[in-house]
Motif scaffolding. Structure first.
Motif, PDB file in Angstrom:
ATOM      1  N   ALA A 296      88.245  85.001   7.807  1.00 42.24           N
ATOM      2  CA  ALA A 296      89.606  85.157   7.804  1.00 42.24           C
ATOM      3  C   ALA A 296      90.128  84.976   6.474  1.00 42.24           C
ATOM      4  N   ALA A 297      91.161  85.796   6.081  1.00 38.32           N
ATOM      5  CA  ALA A 297      91.733  85.760   4.612  1.00 38.32           C
ATOM      6  C   ALA A 297      93.381  85.883   4.739  1.00 38.32           C
ATOM      7  N   LEU A 298      94.017  85.362   3.760  1.00 39.33           N
ATOM      8  CA  LEU A 298      95.493  85.347   3.815  1.00 39.33           C
ATOM      9  C   LEU A 298      95.887  86.259   2.398  1.00 39.33           C
ATOM     10  N   ILE A 299      96.740  87.150   2.506  1.00 43.82           N
ATOM     11  CA  ILE A 299      97.071  88.059   1.192  1.00 43.82           C
ATOM     12  C   ILE A 299      98.573  87.936   0.958  1.00 43.82           C
ATOM     13  N   GLY A 300      99.161  87.542  -0.180  1.00 48.10           N
ATOM     14  CA  GLY A 300     100.504  87.641  -0.577  1.00 48.10           C
ATOM     15  C   GLY A 300     100.423  87.113  -2.015  1.00 48.10           C
ATOM     16  N   ARG A 301     101.730  86.884  -2.491  1.00 45.14           N
ATOM     17  CA  ARG A 301     102.065  86.591  -3.681  1.00 45.14           C
ATOM     18  C   ARG A 301     101.643  85.084  -3.958  1.00 45.14           C
ATOM     19  N   THR A 326     103.163  84.787   1.909  1.00 43.63           N
ATOM     20  CA  THR A 326     101.948  84.845   2.721  1.00 43.63           C
ATOM     21  C   THR A 326     102.388  86.395   3.714  1.00 43.63           C
ATOM     22  N   HIS A 327     101.979  87.408   3.013  1.00 48.06           N
ATOM     23  CA  HIS A 327     102.295  88.561   3.698  1.00 48.06           C
ATOM     24  C   HIS A 327     101.485  89.138   4.993  1.00 48.06           C
ATOM     25  N   LEU A 328     100.029  88.856   4.662  1.00 44.29           N
ATOM     26  CA  LEU A 328      99.227  89.478   5.807  1.00 44.29           C
ATOM     27  C   LEU A 328      98.011  88.440   6.105  1.00 44.29           C
ATOM     28  N   HIS A 329      97.667  88.374   7.413  1.00 41.86           N
ATOM     29  CA  HIS A 329      96.414  87.640   7.746  1.00 41.86           C
ATOM     30  C   HIS A 329      95.439  88.583   8.070  1.00 41.86           C
ATOM     31  N   ARG A 336      84.475  94.177  12.555  1.00 40.95           N
ATOM     32  CA  ARG A 336      85.921  95.081  12.447  1.00 40.95           C
ATOM     33  C   ARG A 336      86.993  94.285  11.603  1.00 40.95           C
ATOM     34  N   LEU A 337      88.121  94.896  10.997  1.00 40.44           N
ATOM     35  CA  LEU A 337      88.759  94.200  10.354  1.00 40.44           C
ATOM     36  C   LEU A 337      90.220  94.192  11.053  1.00 40.44           C
ATOM     37  N   TRP A 338      90.911  93.360  11.448  1.00 36.53           N
ATOM     38  CA  TRP A 338      92.075  93.063  12.078  1.00 36.53           C
ATOM     39  C   TRP A 338      93.123  92.409  11.330  1.00 36.53           C
ATOM     40  N   VAL A 339      94.133  93.341  11.307  1.00 37.22           N
ATOM     41  CA  VAL A 339      95.357  93.133  10.084  1.00 37.22           C
ATOM     42  C   VAL A 339      96.410  92.650  11.100  1.00 37.22           C
ATOM     43  N   THR A 340      97.320  91.393  10.442  1.00 39.38           N
ATOM     44  CA  THR A 340      98.435  90.957  11.225  1.00 39.38           C
ATOM     45  C   THR A 340      99.344  90.771  10.176  1.00 39.38           C
ATOM     46  N   ASP A 341     100.481  91.321  10.456  1.00 30.66           N
ATOM     47  CA  ASP A 341     101.716  91.218   9.155  1.00 30.66           C
ATOM     48  C   ASP A 341     102.339  89.792  10.069  1.00 30.66           C
ATOM     49  N   ARG A 342     102.619  89.007   8.631  1.00 27.09           N
ATOM     50  CA  ARG A 342     103.024  87.635   9.010  1.00 27.09           C
ATOM     51  C   ARG A 342     104.469  87.566   9.026  1.00 27.09           C
ATOM     52  N   HIS A 343     105.171  88.551   9.418  1.00 30.19           N
ATOM     53  CA  HIS A 343     106.600  88.752   9.806  1.00 30.19           C
ATOM     54  C   HIS A 343     107.372  88.660   8.125  1.00 30.19           C
ATOM     55  N   SER A 344     106.548  89.521   7.356  1.00 33.55           N
ATOM     56  CA  SER A 344     106.859  89.585   6.172  1.00 33.55           C
ATOM     57  C   SER A 344     108.389  90.364   5.937  1.00 33.55           C
ATOM     58  N   THR A 345     109.018  90.133   4.965  1.00 35.58           N
ATOM     59  CA  THR A 345     110.401  90.663   4.406  1.00 35.58           C
ATOM     60  C   THR A 345     110.183  92.273   4.490  1.00 35.58           C
ATOM     61  N   ASN A 346     109.242  92.924   3.734  1.00 29.29           N
ATOM     62  CA  ASN A 346     109.466  94.389   3.473  1.00 29.29           C
ATOM     63  C   ASN A 346     108.155  94.923   4.367  1.00 29.29           C
ATOM     64  N   GLY A 347     107.500  94.357   5.047  1.00 29.79           N
ATOM     65  CA  GLY A 347     106.616  95.079   6.135  1.00 29.79           C
ATOM     66  C   GLY A 347     105.514  95.351   5.684  1.00 29.79           C
ATOM     67  N   SER A 348     104.667  95.868   6.601  1.00 29.99           N
ATOM     68  CA  SER A 348     103.268  96.586   6.495  1.00 29.99           C
ATOM     69  C   SER A 348     102.956  97.735   7.305  1.00 29.99           C
ATOM     70  N   ALA A 349     102.069  98.216   6.843  1.00 25.32           N
ATOM     71  CA  ALA A 349     101.664  99.680   7.538  1.00 25.32           C
ATOM     72  C   ALA A 349     100.135 100.063   7.209  1.00 25.32           C
ATOM     73  N   VAL A 350      99.559 100.773   8.130  1.00 24.24           N
ATOM     74  CA  VAL A 350      98.211 101.195   7.968  1.00 24.24           C
ATOM     75  C   VAL A 350      98.245 102.723   8.058  1.00 24.24           C
ATOM     76  N   THR A 351      97.608 103.413   6.912  1.00 25.70           N
ATOM     77  CA  THR A 351      97.330 104.780   6.846  1.00 25.70           C
ATOM     78  C   THR A 351      95.947 105.117   7.414  1.00 25.70           C
TER      79      THR A 351
END
Length: 386
Positions: A296-301, A326-329, A336-351
């Motif tokens: 597991a990992a957390l990404i953010g400022r 803390t933007h993504l988990h 397999r990589l599972w991405v969860t948005d941690r209810h961020s202000t500006n949101g997330s998306a996958v292309t």
């Protein structure tokens, strides 16, 4: 084709952008003056004197001045956080700090203060300051106001936009210094069968049988041993029990041993290939860094785990603050990589690899397949199989 180089904004475009920025407040104050003029009261008190009532005129023009001030504050914050203004958008320019990121409130204040003070010399002073980047010995990069505030102005229509591509240095994926090292073959320490090179060397596929006569005894009748070599593919054995008293032909590379207490013989057979599914995932950030994730990992400022949560912390720079602390988990399961948005202000998306962009609802995990790109705020990373 991707634009890899940075292009400095020309003096003409900078001047045009600043003039466009000044149009709305000029219109607001001008309109307020036009509306307020008829409201001036006039009263003749004698043949030689009159009284003017300017209260309503000042009220209307004061309201216009407040609207103009609100516009300038809005423009100040917009440029500080995103490098954009009305003029910058019209002429394809972006204002950045000396690292190629959002300039910040203080830098924008300093550069606009110098531009404003140039109005002490009407028209000429303003034009000279706005064209001062023509006199810069460092490749026409900075005007006097830019040097004081340590800012740059880039033309994002002719070149790369550093605000969304990792700053002035940019991600290393734009122009790698050298090709990746070639893969080197390695030998596996697991023994496997060598194919016979001639009919004289060929031996039967099944050359050993185990005969169990009684629970207390077992004997094997081996034929000529087969030559062995190292195989690049690992072989793992799983155990299977055969009832005592039967003759069990063994497949290639099987190993046996009697379990006398249970009256059974244990036969080891190769495990299935499903056991070797990759368990890690590689992500490549848009600033050139890459990480191999196994759990597991957390990404953010400035990411931080909650309570007993255990995760790798990956921090990213984002002067524009489009990325939450803390933007993504991220979670890796069975490769397999599972991405969860941690209810961020500006949101997330996958292309995905098909180019379709899918917004991520907050708190819901989403599978990001290899080759897809995950966007969070103004930053992104690409998913690869490790």
């Amino acid at each position: 084709m991707a634009q890899l180089n940075l292009e400095n904004g020309s003096a003409g475009k900078r001047l045009g952008a600043k003039l466009v920025d000044g149009i709305p407040p000029a219109l607001i104050t001008g309109l307020a003056a036009v509306v307020g003029m008829p409201l001036i009261g006039y009263e003749q008190v004698s043949s030689s004197s009159a009284v003017l009532d300017l209260s309503r005129f000042f009220l209307v023009t004061g309201a216009g001045g407040l609207l103009a001030l609100g516009y300038w504050i809005f423009l100040w914050g917009w440029e500080a956080k995103t490098g954009k203004t009305l003029g910058n958008l019209m002429f394809g320019l972006r204002t950045t700090d000396d690292g190629g990121f959002a300039p910040g409130w203080l830098a924008v204040f300093l550069r606009n203060l110098i531009i404003g003070l140039s109005g002490i010399v009407p028209v000429i002073g303003f034009v000279i300051v706005m064209l001062s980047n023509l006199f810069d010995s460092n490749g026409k990069r900075q005007g006097w106001y830019d040097k004081a505030a340590r800012t740059f102005v880039f033309d994002v229509r002719r070149g790369r936009n550093p605000l969304v591509t990792g700053g002035i240095n940019g991600p290393s994926s734009f122009a790698p210094d050298s090709p990746p090292p070639a893969l080197q073959p390695v030998s596996s320490p697991v023994i496997s069968r060598q194919e016979p090179s001639s009919p004289a060397q060929a031996v039967p596929a099944h050359t050993t049988a185990v005969h169990i006569g009684s629970p207390g005894g077992a004997h094997a009748q081996p034929s000529q041993p087969e030559p062995v070599t190292f195989s690049p593919e690992p072989v793992v054995f799983q155990s299977e029990k055969v009832p005592t008293g039967r003759t069990a032909p063994l497949p290639d590379f099987d190993a046996t041993h009697p379990d006398e207490a249970a009256g059974e013989t244990v036969v080891s057979r190769p495990a299935t290939a499903a056991s070797y599914a990759p368990r890690s995932v590689r992500i490549r950030l848009d600033d050139g860094r890459d990480f191999v994730l196994e759990s597991a990992a957390l990404i953010g400022r400035n990411p931080a785990a909650k309570g007993s949560e255990s995760a790798q912390l990956i921090s990213v720079q984002d002067e524009g603050r489009s990325v939450s602390k803390t933007h993504l988990h991220l979670r890796v399961e069975a490769g397999r990589l599972w991405v969860t948005d941690r209810h961020s202000t500006n949101g997330s998306a996958v292309t995905g690899t098909d180019g379709e962009r899918t917004p991520l609802p907050g708190g819901q995990p989403y599978w990001a397949a290899p080759g897809s790109t995950v966007h969070f705020g103004d930053r992104s990373f690409k998913v690869e199989q490790a």
